[in-house]
Design a protein around this motif. Structure first.
Motif, PDB file in Angstrom:
ATOM      1  N   ALA A 185      11.876  -1.811  11.026  1.00 29.52           N
ATOM      2  CA  ALA A 185      12.807  -2.893  10.708  1.00 29.52           C
ATOM      3  C   ALA A 185      12.075  -4.146  10.228  1.00 29.52           C
ATOM      4  CB  ALA A 185      13.649  -3.224  11.936  1.00 29.52           C
ATOM      5  N   TYR A 186      10.758  -4.211  10.472  1.00 27.56           N
ATOM      6  CA  TYR A 186       9.974  -5.372  10.054  1.00 27.56           C
ATOM      7  C   TYR A 186       9.449  -5.256   8.629  1.00 27.56           C
ATOM      8  CZ  TYR A 186      10.089  -6.677  14.944  1.00 27.56           C
ATOM      9  OH  TYR A 186      10.511  -7.013  16.195  1.00 27.56           O
ATOM     10  N   ALA A 187       9.751  -4.157   7.950  1.00 24.54           N
ATOM     11  CA  ALA A 187       9.271  -3.971   6.573  1.00 24.54           C
ATOM     12  C   ALA A 187       9.916  -4.995   5.651  1.00 24.54           C
ATOM     13  CB  ALA A 187       9.593  -2.561   6.094  1.00 24.54           C
ATOM     14  N   ASN A 188       9.211  -5.327   4.604  1.00 30.73           N
ATOM     15  CA  ASN A 188       9.716  -6.241   3.591  1.00 30.73           C
ATOM     16  C   ASN A 188      10.922  -5.599   2.906  1.00 30.73           C
ATOM     17  OD1 ASN A 188      10.097  -7.443   0.994  1.00 30.73           O
ATOM     18  ND2 ASN A 188       8.026  -8.298   1.108  1.00 30.73           N
ATOM     19  N   GLY A 189      12.057  -6.277   2.911  1.00 30.35           N
ATOM     20  CA  GLY A 189      13.277  -5.739   2.314  1.00 30.35           C
ATOM     21  C   GLY A 189      13.136  -5.418   0.840  1.00 30.35           C
ATOM     22  N   ALA A 190      12.323  -6.196   0.128  1.00 25.15           N
ATOM     23  CA  ALA A 190      12.099  -5.928  -1.293  1.00 25.15           C
ATOM     24  C   ALA A 190      11.372  -4.600  -1.481  1.00 25.15           C
ATOM     25  CB  ALA A 190      11.316  -7.063  -1.934  1.00 25.15           C
ATOM     26  N   SER A 191      10.457  -4.273  -0.566  1.00 24.03           N
ATOM     27  CA  SER A 191       9.745  -2.997  -0.693  1.00 24.03           C
ATOM     28  C   SER A 191      10.696  -1.829  -0.422  1.00 24.03           C
ATOM     29  CB  SER A 191       8.532  -2.932   0.241  1.00 24.03           C
ATOM     30  OG  SER A 191       8.918  -2.774   1.588  1.00 24.03           O
ATOM     31  N   ILE A 198       0.845  -1.199   0.000  1.00 21.54           N
ATOM     32  CA  ILE A 198       0.000   0.000   0.000  1.00 21.54           C
ATOM     33  C   ILE A 198       0.880   1.249   0.000  1.00 21.54           C
ATOM     34  CG2 ILE A 198      -1.683   1.339   1.323  1.00 21.54           C
ATOM     35  CD1 ILE A 198      -2.794  -1.406   2.317  1.00 21.54           C
ATOM     36  N   ALA A 199       1.927   1.264   0.819  1.00 22.16           N
ATOM     37  CA  ALA A 199       2.839   2.408   0.862  1.00 22.16           C
ATOM     38  C   ALA A 199       3.476   2.643  -0.505  1.00 22.16           C
ATOM     39  CB  ALA A 199       3.913   2.194   1.929  1.00 22.16           C
ATOM     40  N   ALA A 200       3.887   1.577  -1.176  1.00 19.84           N
ATOM     41  CA  ALA A 200       4.496   1.711  -2.498  1.00 19.84           C
ATOM     42  C   ALA A 200       3.485   2.256  -3.506  1.00 19.84           C
ATOM     43  CB  ALA A 200       5.049   0.366  -2.970  1.00 19.84           C
ATOM     44  N   LEU A 201       2.261   1.764  -3.480  1.00 12.62           N
ATOM     45  CA  LEU A 201       1.234   2.248  -4.407  1.00 12.62           C
ATOM     46  C   LEU A 201       0.897   3.719  -4.155  1.00 12.62           C
ATOM     47  CD1 LEU A 201      -1.169  -0.822  -4.479  1.00 12.62           C
ATOM     48  CD2 LEU A 201       0.173   0.057  -6.384  1.00 12.62           C
ATOM     49  N   THR A 258      13.945  -1.791  -1.030  1.00  4.17           N
ATOM     50  CA  THR A 258      14.780  -1.674  -2.231  1.00  4.17           C
ATOM     51  C   THR A 258      14.009  -0.995  -3.352  1.00  4.17           C
ATOM     52  OG1 THR A 258      16.019  -3.653  -1.616  1.00  4.17           O
ATOM     53  CG2 THR A 258      16.104  -2.993  -3.935  1.00  4.17           C
ATOM     54  N   TYR A 259      12.785  -1.425  -3.583  1.00  2.18           N
ATOM     55  CA  TYR A 259      11.955  -0.835  -4.642  1.00  2.18           C
ATOM     56  C   TYR A 259      11.754   0.664  -4.407  1.00  2.18           C
ATOM     57  CZ  TYR A 259       7.873   0.336  -7.421  1.00  2.18           C
ATOM     58  OH  TYR A 259       7.009   0.948  -8.286  1.00  2.18           O
ATOM     59  N   LEU A 260      11.389   1.037  -3.175  1.00  4.13           N
ATOM     60  CA  LEU A 260      11.134   2.442  -2.871  1.00  4.13           C
ATOM     61  C   LEU A 260      12.396   3.290  -3.007  1.00  4.13           C
ATOM     62  CD1 LEU A 260       8.710   1.888   0.100  1.00  4.13           C
ATOM     63  CD2 LEU A 260       8.139   3.021  -2.063  1.00  4.13           C
ATOM     64  N   GLU A 261      13.539   2.751  -2.597  1.00  2.99           N
ATOM     65  CA  GLU A 261      14.795   3.488  -2.762  1.00  2.99           C
ATOM     66  C   GLU A 261      15.114   3.696  -4.239  1.00  2.99           C
ATOM     67  OE1 GLU A 261      17.620   1.230  -0.441  1.00  2.99           O
ATOM     68  OE2 GLU A 261      17.264   2.495   1.321  1.00  2.99           O
ATOM     69  N   GLN A 262      14.803   2.701  -5.076  1.00  3.14           N
ATOM     70  CA  GLN A 262      15.017   2.838  -6.518  1.00  3.14           C
ATOM     71  C   GLN A 262      14.094   3.899  -7.106  1.00  3.14           C
ATOM     72  OE1 GLN A 262      14.384  -1.162  -7.882  1.00  3.14           O
ATOM     73  NE2 GLN A 262      16.490  -1.799  -7.471  1.00  3.14           N
ATOM     74  N   GLN A 263      12.864   3.954  -6.620  1.00  6.20           N
ATOM     75  CA  GLN A 263      11.888   4.906  -7.144  1.00  6.20           C
ATOM     76  C   GLN A 263      12.106   6.324  -6.622  1.00  6.20           C
ATOM     77  OE1 GLN A 263       9.606   4.093  -9.593  1.00  6.20           O
ATOM     78  NE2 GLN A 263      10.859   2.251  -9.529  1.00  6.20           N
ATOM     79  N   LEU A 264      12.419   6.453  -5.338  1.00  5.59           N
ATOM     80  CA  LEU A 264      12.517   7.766  -4.701  1.00  5.59           C
ATOM     81  C   LEU A 264      13.943   8.268  -4.533  1.00  5.59           C
ATOM     82  CD1 LEU A 264       9.896   7.285  -1.842  1.00  5.59           C
ATOM     83  CD2 LEU A 264       9.591   8.520  -3.993  1.00  5.59           C
ATOM     84  N   GLY A 265      14.904   7.364  -4.583  1.00  3.85           N
ATOM     85  CA  GLY A 265      16.292   7.734  -4.364  1.00  3.85           C
ATOM     86  C   GLY A 265      16.739   7.412  -2.947  1.00  3.85           C
ATOM     87  N   LYS A 266      18.026   7.216  -2.810  1.00  9.81           N
ATOM     88  CA  LYS A 266      18.597   6.916  -1.486  1.00  9.81           C
ATOM     89  C   LYS A 266      18.276   8.054  -0.529  1.00  9.81           C
ATOM     90  CE  LYS A 266      21.196   3.163  -2.212  1.00  9.81           C
ATOM     91  NZ  LYS A 266      21.010   1.934  -1.530  1.00  9.81           N
ATOM     92  N   GLY A 267      18.010   7.707   0.702  1.00 13.36           N
ATOM     93  CA  GLY A 267      17.705   8.710   1.713  1.00 13.36           C
ATOM     94  C   GLY A 267      16.236   9.078   1.801  1.00 13.36           C
TER      95      GLY A 267
END
Length: 146
Positions: free
Chosen positions: A70-76, A33-36, A78-87
């Motif tokens: 820390a319980y977030a899905n690691g794939a999410s 949901i956060a990614a969408l 990674t995906y969000l960092e790719q979409q929004l940028g590091k940081g």
């Protein structure tokens, strides 16, 4: 698509039947949901001019990000960092009060959802003012299209 709320409606998850597999459901939990929500906001900011190009890179006029635990899905993450940028993906202690604090203190637009669907999108006054200023005047093609 369907959704499920808890008793006081402060948690939501979406689910839909799998197209290719009978009797199987696909769950959209808080990480998805956060990614969408982030993707939709990103597109709206792009259309409204709050996302501008600079040398081929996107630069947000507002600090937009996602706060996870820390319980977030690691794939999410990674995906969000790719979409929004590091940081742009921040980590907080477990619990919505901690997610909220980090979003409030460090972001203009903060998206946070725990995996269980408990979360929200938080807009700072700066973000609300910028969105209001970017709103097309009534009668313009952009306002009519909306």
């Amino acid at each position: 698509p369907h959704c499920s709320l808890d008793g006081d409606a402060d948690r939501i998850v979406f689910f839909l039947p799998e197209a290719k597999r009978a009797n199987k459901m696909r769950l959209l939990d808080g990480d998805k949901i956060a990614a969408l929500v982030t993707e939709v906001l990103r597109e709206l900011f792009n259309v409204s001019g709050l996302l501008k190009g600079k040398g081929g890179d996107e630069e947000l006029l507002l600090r937009v990000g996602v706060v996870q635990t820390a319980y977030a899905n690691g794939a999410s993450t990674t995906y969000l960092e790719q979409q929004l940028g590091k940081g742009s993906v921040l980590c907080a202690k477990t619990g919505v009060k901690h997610l909220h604090r980090v979003a409030h203190e460090q972001l203009d637009v903060g998206v946070y959802f725990e995996a269980n669907g408990h979360g929200t999108v938080l807009f700072s006054k700066k973000a609300l003012n910028a969105l209001e200023a970017a709103k097309p005047a009534s009668g313009t093609p952009a306002a009519i299209a909306a």
